[in-house]
Each structure stands twice: as C-alpha cells, then as structure tokens.
Design a protein around this motif. Structure first.
Motif, mmCIF file in Angstrom:
data_model
loop_
_atom_site.group_PDB
_atom_site.id
_atom_site.type_symbol
_atom_site.label_atom_id
_atom_site.label_comp_id
_atom_site.label_asym_id
_atom_site.label_seq_id
_atom_site.Cartn_x
_atom_site.Cartn_y
_atom_site.Cartn_z
ATOM 1 N N GLU A 434 21.018 -1.780 6.654
ATOM 2 C CA GLU A 434 21.669 -1.613 5.351
ATOM 3 C C GLU A 434 21.913 -2.920 4.609
ATOM 4 N N THR A 435 21.788 -4.054 5.295
ATOM 5 C CA THR A 435 21.978 -5.340 4.613
ATOM 6 C C THR A 435 20.702 -5.814 3.920
ATOM 7 N N CYS A 436 19.593 -5.174 4.209
ATOM 8 C CA CYS A 436 18.313 -5.589 3.636
ATOM 9 C C CYS A 436 18.206 -5.177 2.170
ATOM 10 N N ILE A 437 17.220 -5.759 1.498
ATOM 11 C CA ILE A 437 16.903 -5.395 0.119
ATOM 12 C C ILE A 437 15.473 -4.862 0.099
ATOM 13 N N MET A 438 15.327 -3.625 -0.349
ATOM 14 C CA MET A 438 14.016 -2.985 -0.403
ATOM 15 C C MET A 438 13.288 -3.424 -1.673
ATOM 16 N N VAL A 439 12.029 -3.814 -1.527
ATOM 17 C CA VAL A 439 11.235 -4.308 -2.650
ATOM 18 C C VAL A 439 9.962 -3.473 -2.752
ATOM 19 N N LEU A 440 9.701 -2.931 -3.922
ATOM 20 C CA LEU A 440 8.503 -2.125 -4.171
ATOM 21 C C LEU A 440 7.667 -2.791 -5.252
ATOM 22 N N LYS A 441 6.383 -3.013 -4.951
ATOM 23 C CA LYS A 441 5.491 -3.718 -5.872
ATOM 24 C C LYS A 441 4.488 -2.773 -6.535
ATOM 25 N N TYR A 442 3.871 -3.279 -7.588
ATOM 26 C CA TYR A 442 2.710 -2.671 -8.254
ATOM 27 C C TYR A 442 2.986 -1.261 -8.785
ATOM 28 N N CYS A 443 4.167 -1.087 -9.364
ATOM 29 C CA CYS A 443 4.518 0.205 -9.953
ATOM 30 C C CYS A 443 4.975 0.048 -11.398
ATOM 31 N N GLY A 444 4.581 -1.053 -12.048
ATOM 32 C CA GLY A 444 4.932 -1.291 -13.444
ATOM 33 C C GLY A 444 3.978 -0.601 -14.398
ATOM 34 N N PRO A 445 4.024 -0.974 -15.687
ATOM 35 C CA PRO A 445 3.176 -0.311 -16.685
ATOM 36 C C PRO A 445 1.694 -0.303 -16.330
ATOM 37 N N LYS A 446 1.184 -1.433 -15.862
ATOM 38 C CA LYS A 446 -0.235 -1.499 -15.501
ATOM 39 C C LYS A 446 -0.483 -1.169 -14.034
ATOM 40 N N GLY A 447 0.498 -1.387 -13.200
ATOM 41 C CA GLY A 447 0.289 -1.261 -11.770
ATOM 42 C C GLY A 447 0.187 0.146 -11.261
ATOM 43 N N TYR A 448 0.956 1.080 -11.841
ATOM 44 C CA TYR A 448 0.966 2.430 -11.253
ATOM 45 C C TYR A 448 -0.268 3.239 -11.544
#
Length: 579
Positions: A434-448
């Motif tokens: 629970e102390t971690c930070i989840m990061v998700l990439k390549y889901c922006g306007p061009k990425g998804y």
C-alpha cells in the motif's frame, strides 16, 4: 448587457428559402414533400434540433421524446423546428473510448449546422462526451444555440440501499476482489444500478458537463439536475424550444455568452459540485474553439479556494435526485456568488445575468447542498501538479482523494500498458504494497489511442485483503467521473509523446505533494537522459481514416485534446448556393 438585434430582419435561412428564383423554389419544394404549408418559409426562425439520440448511447436513448417537447415550444414561439441526427459518442459501449470520437462528433455538429438552413439550434445531449461535442461544434459556427440535457437516471436501488451508477461498479468490483462481496451478489446488483432512462445519477462526467453547460450560461437555469423521467424535464425542453426562437430574434450567440468570465464561473462551480476531472479537458477544448485564453493554471488558481458543498457520490453521500429536490445547481451558483467567487454579470441564454437567474432560489436540504462551514472539502476544484514527471501538468480531484495520501513518497510499480496491468495486477507474486505508487503508461491521447478512462486502476487483491481501499495512481489516462481515489491523471506530455512518464522504472521513488502542487521523480537528470537516449516508443500509431487524422493532430491533455487545426477556427455561416 448585449443590445438586442432589430426584429423583424432577414435571417440566415432565407439564403436558402427566400425569394422566387429557381434555387429558392427547389429548396422549398423539396422540403414540402414532408407536408409543410407554404407559410413555413415566410421568414420565421428555422430552428435545428441537433439530436444525439441513439440506442447505442443508453444515456441518450430517450432524447427523441425530448425533441418532440422542444418542437412544441418552437411552434408556440412562432418558429419552425427541424430535427437532425449527429454522431453520438456512447460512453458505455464505444471502443476504443468515446473520448477519441468527441472531436469527430464536434466536427459533425459543426458542419451539420454550418451547411444547413437553420437560424438557431437546440443541442440535445446527456452522455459524457455528447455535451462537450455539441458545445464545441456549435461554438465553432456561432449561431444562436442552447443546450437541453437528457437528465440523470433515478437513483439506483439494491437490497434497500441507494447505489450510484458507475460509482457502485467500482466499489463492488473491488469488494469482490477483496472477498467482501460474492460474485452472486455482484451479479444481483447489476439490474438495480441503472433503472430508468438518463445518464449516471452520481456527479460523474455526464452530470458534471450538464452542470458546466448551465454554469457557462448555455442552458436555462435549473436544467442540469432534473431527473430524466421527471415531467419537469419535458417542461424545460418545451420552454427551451420557446426560448431559442427569441434568441434568434435577439441574435444572442455563443460568442456573447462564452466569455472568459463564463469559463471562470464554470471552473468555480465545478469545484463546488465536486465535478469530474474530465471537465478540465472539455472546457479547455471549448475555450479553444471560441478563442478564450484558458489554461490548466486557471483551473488550479480559480478552484483552489472553492469548497466542495455538494454532498454527492463519488465524493459524498447522495445522488442526483436528492440534488434536484434540494434546489439543484441554481442553489450552488447562488452560494458561489455569495462567497464572492462568481462573475454575477455574466450573460446566459436567458438574456439576463447569471445572478438574476438564481438570486431567488432556496436550498431545501442543507445535508445535500452543504453550508460552506460544513463543506466536504474546504479546497475543492482541481489540483494541477507539476514537476519533472509532469512538466506540462497533471490533474487530481481533491474531493475524491484520501487525506493521508496528500503528501506521500513511494516506490513506483510500473505497468507498461493497460494490457500489462490486467496481466499482472491479480498475481500474488506482484511486488507491491500500500505504500507503493502505481504508474500506468501509454494511455494518453495518442497512446491508447483516445485517452481512455483507465487511470483509476483497481488495487491488487493482496492489498485489498488488508482492508486498504486507496493508493496513489499516476497515469496519462483519464478517470471516470463516477470513480474516486487519489488518482493523478492527464500527465503531460504523455508517454507516447516521449514524456517523462515513459522513462519511469520499477523501484523509482516518486514524491507527491498535493498541497504544494508538485510531482517529482527522484531520478537524476543524467539518468533520465540516459534512459531517454535508449527509449523507443512501443506504440504503433493508427494511419488511416479518422484514427490517422486524430493521431496526427490531437493536442496534449493540457490543451484539451482537441484537433489542432480546429482550435480557434470559426468559419463562415453563410455559404455559396451550389445549385
């Protein structure tokens, strides 16, 4: 106050239908195959009803009925109504995401209005992207226009409790993963979540954008919250039909209403209602269409001192029915004015000021629309974070976030795509707590592509089983307005553009400081430069059709994710006759 135009005068539609020449006769005769009497074309206002009705857009599937009510009002005021369809961006079913097609729908609206003989237009929307697409398209043409929303559904009901459409699905799905709810119970709740016509009855994006349309002055006062199946939704539709005829006579256009002051009013009202982060994208895009200088910094500056006083899910307790019965958005607008935070003299479609529209309203339930001293969040609005991880900004909704996570440093757990997230999130050997930070990439306007609502990633079961319900999540994606949590979104530039988000690796330390508006990746500049030199985008961009056009021209989130060639490109509304 704008001076009203002279009346009677020659209207735009007479460029098609006026006179005795061959072209006018052709235009009139073809229209008359619908059984129209000759005096239909005597110079009276011709009113387009721009309808996003579609059975594939469940939120808008009842709009044909409202169109008939609008027509009644138009006829009563001496106008002639003509209904026409436009592309309908159904949030619940359209793939890859409705956001990819908001701009396409806006282009459809714009050209349908520009190319046809209408003097004014009523915009029928409701579902998340239909309202902004209608406003963007109509603003680009700039003839008299007014919005009617479809309205929210009745409250969801399940086993004696109110459940919010959208919000309940996020809650219940997490409860299933943690073992608090059985799959059978989850399935049983399905039928009660959406039990009438209309859009989500939480303060999700649909209700937020209906509220933004009203706060901007583009609807009759009280439009936003009336339930879809309440008879008063039909009444306001008919009254809107009457009003658009008068707007044409007065020549009251979107450019008269959508001023910088109107946008500032809307941003502050968004903070007061605890509105969706999606409103940031839509108002930035709309402002670009009318040439108003609006930025992410305006969102942070204007919303920071606005308390969230609407006690609605996902930030609070109640649903849109209770909000309407308490007095609806006019009560909120009046409260914002009484805080000294409203431009009281901004003009609305009523032809009067926004203050005069609301000054007499009463709050009938102070547990739904709270007094300022009992606000859900003293500093509502949208928080805009900047730093080496988001040089052009990222956004967060404070009213939906957890106070204990407002200042936090944690180890990054990185998902390189939404597919990677789905493949690994439920694994017991996932190195996460629970102390971690989840990061998700390549889901922006061009990425998804299209910037899907996947930013509010569900938590891993191994964390949920500890009773943990929130973690910090960071992405270049969006979040559903019905969702909640400490979720940092719209990170710009996005990963697919080579933004710093693309360079984050598992184990990197990220520091989030929401009060101070910072988002910092604890990696040296030298190491980031090394990673950038080795970076190769994994995204294979679309090349053909609208998808190819979108990828080539879409702006980043901090500019509203509009198509760059449409920003500020208002065109002529009187065309050459092709016959």
């Amino acid at each position: 106050m704008k001076k009203k135009a002279e009346w009677p005068r020659k209207l735009r539609s007479q460029e098609w239908f006026g006179g005795t020449g061959k072209n006018a006769i052709m235009h009139r005769s073809w229209m008359k195959n619908q059984g129209l009497p000759a005096d239909t074309f005597d110079g009276r206002p011709i009113i387009g009803i721009c309808n996003t009705w579609s059975e594939l857009t469940p939120c808008n599937a009842h709009l044909r009925d409202l169109a008939e009510r609008v027509k009644r009002g138009v006829y009563e005021a001496g106008g002639f109504p003509v209904e026409f369809p436009v592309f309908s961006t159904g949030e619940s079913t359209l793939r890859p995401t409705a956001m990819m097609f908001r701009n396409l729908a806006a282009m459809d609206v714009e050209e349908s209005i520009r190319g046809n003989p209408v003097d004014g237009v009523v915009l029928l929307g409701g579902c998340d992207k239909t309202t902004p697409s209608l406003l963007m398209g109509a603003a680009s043409v700039d003839i008299p226009a007014i919005v009617v929303s479809g309205g929210p559904m009745l409250n969801g009901k399940w086993r004696g409790k109110d459940v919010g459409s959208g919000t309940a699905i996020w809650q219940f799905s997490e409860m299933v993963k943690s073992g608090e709810m059985s799959l059978e119970e989850f399935m049983d709740a399905e039928q009660g979540m959406a039990r009438s016509a209309g859009s989500c009855m939480t303060m999700g994006t649909a209700s937020t954008m209906a509220s933004m349309a009203e706060a901007l002055g583009m609807t009759l006062s009280g439009n936003a919250a009336i339930p879809a199946v309440d008879a008063r939704r039909r009444v306001i539709s008919q009254l809107t039909g009457r009003r658009i005829v008068e707007m044409v006579k007065e020549d009251l256009k979107p450019s008269d209403i959508l001023t910088k002051e109107a946008f500032e009013n809307a941003i502050r009202v968004n903070g007061a209602v605890g509105g969706s982060t999606n409103a940031v994208l839509h108002l930035l895009a709309l402002a670009g269409r009318v040439g108003v200088d609006l930025s992410l910094d305006d969102w942070d500056r204007l919303g920071r001192d606005v308390p969230t006083i609407v006690n609605l899910q996902p930030s609070g307790k109640y649903l849109m029915e209770e909000f309407y019965y308490a007095g609806g958005l006019p009560v909120v607008i009046k409260a914002v004015a009484e805080m000294g935070l409203l431009h009281n003299d901004a003009i609305t479609v009523s032809g009067d000021t926004i203050w005069n529209d609301v000054k007499g309203v009463v709050n009938y339930n102070e547990d739904v629309i709270l007094p300022r001293e009992k606000a859900l969040t003293k500093s509502g609005g949208i928080a805009v974070l900047r730093g080496n991880l988001a040089p052009r900004g990222a956004v967060l909704k404070p009213s939906a976030a957890s106070p204990h996570l407002m200042q936090h440093k944690g180890r990054a757990v990185v998902f390189e795509s939404i597919e990677d997230y789905h493949a690994r999130i439920n694994r017991e050997d996932l190195d996460i707590d629970e102390t971690c930070i989840m990061v998700l990439k390549y889901c922006g306007p061009k990425g998804y592509p299209g910037m899907a609502e996947v930013g509010n990633m569900g938590l891993p079961p191994k964390v949920l089983k500890k009773g943990i319900t929130d973690m910090i999540r960071i992405s270049d994606a969006r979040m559903s307005g019905t969702a909640y949590g400490t979720v940092i979104l719209h990170t710009a530039p996005e990963a697919a553009e080579g933004g710093p988000l693309a360079l984050v690796e598992n184990g990197d330390l990220i520091e989030v400081d929401i009060p101070n508006r910072t988002l910092h990746l604890h990696v040296s500049d030298e190491e980031l430069a090394r990673r950038r030199a080795a970076w190769v985008s994994p995204v294979k961009p679309l090349t053909g059709g609208y998808g190819g056009l979108y990828i080539k021209t879409v702006t980043q989130a901090d500019a509203g994710a509009d198509l760059d060639f449409l920003v500020g490109a208002r065109g002529s509304v009187v065309e050459r006759d092709s016959h």
